[in-house]
Design an enzyme around this catalytic site. Structure first.
Site, mmCIF file in Angstrom:
data_model
loop_
_atom_site.group_PDB
_atom_site.id
_atom_site.type_symbol
_atom_site.label_atom_id
_atom_site.label_comp_id
_atom_site.label_asym_id
_atom_site.label_seq_id
_atom_site.Cartn_x
_atom_site.Cartn_y
_atom_site.Cartn_z
ATOM 1 N N CYS A 5 -73.347 -12.399 -26.032
ATOM 2 C CA CYS A 5 -72.246 -13.002 -25.290
ATOM 3 C C CYS A 5 -72.004 -12.306 -23.957
ATOM 4 C CB CYS A 5 -70.969 -12.984 -26.128
ATOM 5 S SG CYS A 5 -70.484 -11.343 -26.682
ATOM 6 N N ASN A 6 -72.431 -11.059 -23.835
ATOM 7 C CA ASN A 6 -72.156 -10.300 -22.613
ATOM 8 C C ASN A 6 -73.365 -10.115 -21.698
ATOM 9 O OD1 ASN A 6 -69.377 -9.731 -22.742
ATOM 10 N ND2 ASN A 6 -69.749 -8.187 -24.318
ATOM 11 N N GLN B 58 -77.557 -6.337 -32.636
ATOM 12 C CA GLN B 58 -78.125 -7.357 -31.757
ATOM 13 C C GLN B 58 -79.470 -6.905 -31.189
ATOM 14 O OE1 GLN B 58 -74.694 -7.571 -29.197
ATOM 15 N NE2 GLN B 58 -73.931 -9.431 -30.188
#
Length: 426
Positions: free
Chosen positions: A50-51, A118
């Site tokens: 997401c970042n 992740q």
């Protein structure tokens, strides 16, 4: 090690730009395979969260063609428009970045724990797609090991900095107690389940969407966390009328809620919506509507260190430096492995030459002599190899290279006889 990477993240780009370069799992697989085939890279890995989105390339192809150009090519995006939002790193600088990233030092939520998973998942996915090589494997394995060491020995922050916990804090700051608050979580992936569990622990009444079919299988009730009410994904819009909190965290490349879906609907007066997906799940125009408070992933933190201890951060960096130095030694050693093999073979051949007369005098069968010769040759190789490999722990990469070159030259000479090169080339 010849590694190159390009990355866009929260520090330089808003979610509106990051979502342009985000990938679903299937999209990442297709992109990695295309990059591998079209650009003839040795290895490539895509990390999309997401970042951030990062493309890692090993081999000379990453020198000839910028990974940024590769990324824009597979995304079908004009490379002249977004270069300012990216950072390109190579070799040592890239290694330092990955190590700090993996333990949360480069995250928007400083010190957060989710990033290590992740990174690990990105490596596993790369393997499954057949796009890894030795450089990618060793680099990412080392980064994961370093991050684990940091997490197990250093307390970087005084509190859990995961996205789920930060979301919870935002809601509590805006709404006070969450007990009895009606919440709808759209998305039953890892992020959705983490947040749903956190809300249940606070006493909220949580509903969670579940698609009828998941990856070709029938729906599985176990995907919905205990204490949550299951809602078919197709009914998500109807659920909005009773939900004070709406959190969307899917991997879909499309909006889960469009502005047109809610126009004219009667919704709770006190309502907060969180969009934790990249690309975004909730139509950004909804945030402009009267009475709506829509927060995206960038709303959860300002990226500061917060309560992080400077001493703890320094200790974390020392651990990362030690692991980076070990990685550098490993690659330096790897380059000299052919030299080590050559030296052990020359030493073994020299031993066999010296024993040749004795072997001929043995009163045993030819098969027994051959078996004994093989055993002696192998033992000589292993003995010399053990000594040479031991030097790796005591010599710097520079001295190791000099030592190996000198040993090769020495092994190629019959020093005990004439001091001249071995006529057999051994």
């Amino acid at each position: 090690m010849n590694i190159s990477m390009i990355g866009i993240d929260h520090s330089r780009a808003s979610v509106a730009y990051r979502e342009l370069f985000s990938f679903t799992r299937a999209q990442a697989a297709a992109a990695m395979k295309r990059i591998r085939d079209e650009f003839a890279v040795d290895g490539c890995l895509l990390l999309s969260t997401c970042n951030r989105t990062e493309l890692w390339i090993s081999g000379e192809a990453g020198r000839r063609i910028s990974p940024y150009d590769m990324l824009c090519e597979v995304k079908g995006i004009d490379k002249s428009q977004y270069g300012a939002y990216f950072v390109e790193r190579r070799d040592g600088e890239a290694v330092d970045h990955l190590f700090q990233l993996s333990c949360g030092l480069a995250s928007r939520l400083f010190g957060e724990d989710q990033i290590i998973s992740q990174v690990r998942e990105a490596l596993v996915h790369c393997r499954e797609c057949g796009c890894d090589d030795m450089v990618i494997e060793k680099l990412f394995q080392s980064a994961i090991a370093a991050a684990k060491k940091v997490k197990s020995t250093v307390r970087i922050t005084a509190a859990d900095q995961s996205t789920a916990v930060s979301s919870l804090e935002l809601l509590k700051n805006r709404m006070g107690s969450l007990k009895g608050v009606r919440c709808l979580v759209i998305g039953n992936g890892q992020m959705g389940r983490l947040i749903a569990n956190a809300l249940v622990d606070q006493g909220a009444c949580v509903s969670m969407t579940l698609r009828k079919r998941i990856h070709g299988r029938e729906e599985q009730g176990s995907i919905v966390p205990e204490g949550c009410r299951m809602v078919p994904y197709e009914d998500r819009i109807a659920e909005l009328t009773d939900s004070q909190v709406v959190i969307s965290a899917t991997l879909s490349p499309h909006y889960t809620i469009h502005k047109t879906d809610i126009e004219g609907m009667k919704l709770p007066e006190q309502r907060i919506w969180l969009d934790l997906a990249v690309p975004r799940d909730i139509d950004p125009r909804i945030g402009e509507m009267e009475g709506f408070h829509v927060y995206d992933i960038d709303s959860l933190s300002d990226g500061s260190m917060g309560t992080a201890s400077e001493t703890a951060v320094r200790r974390a960096l020392e651990i990362l430096e030690d692991h980076a130095a070990e990685l550098e030694r490993w690659f330096a050693f790897r380059e000299e492995v052919p030299q080590v093999k050559k030296i052990t073979e020359l030493a073994a051949e020299d031993v066999m030459d010296r024993l040749s007369g004795t072997m001929r005098e043995l009163t045993v069968s030819d098969d027994a002599v051959a078996e004994l010769s093989d055993s002696i040759y192998t033992a000589a190789e292993k003995s010399v190899g053990k000594i040479l490999y031991g030097l790796r722990e005591t010599l710097t990469p520079e001295l190791w290279e000099v030592c190996m070159d000198a040993l090769v030259r020495a092994a190629q000479k019959d020093t005990l006889k004439t001091g001249s090169p071995n006529p057999a080339g051994r």
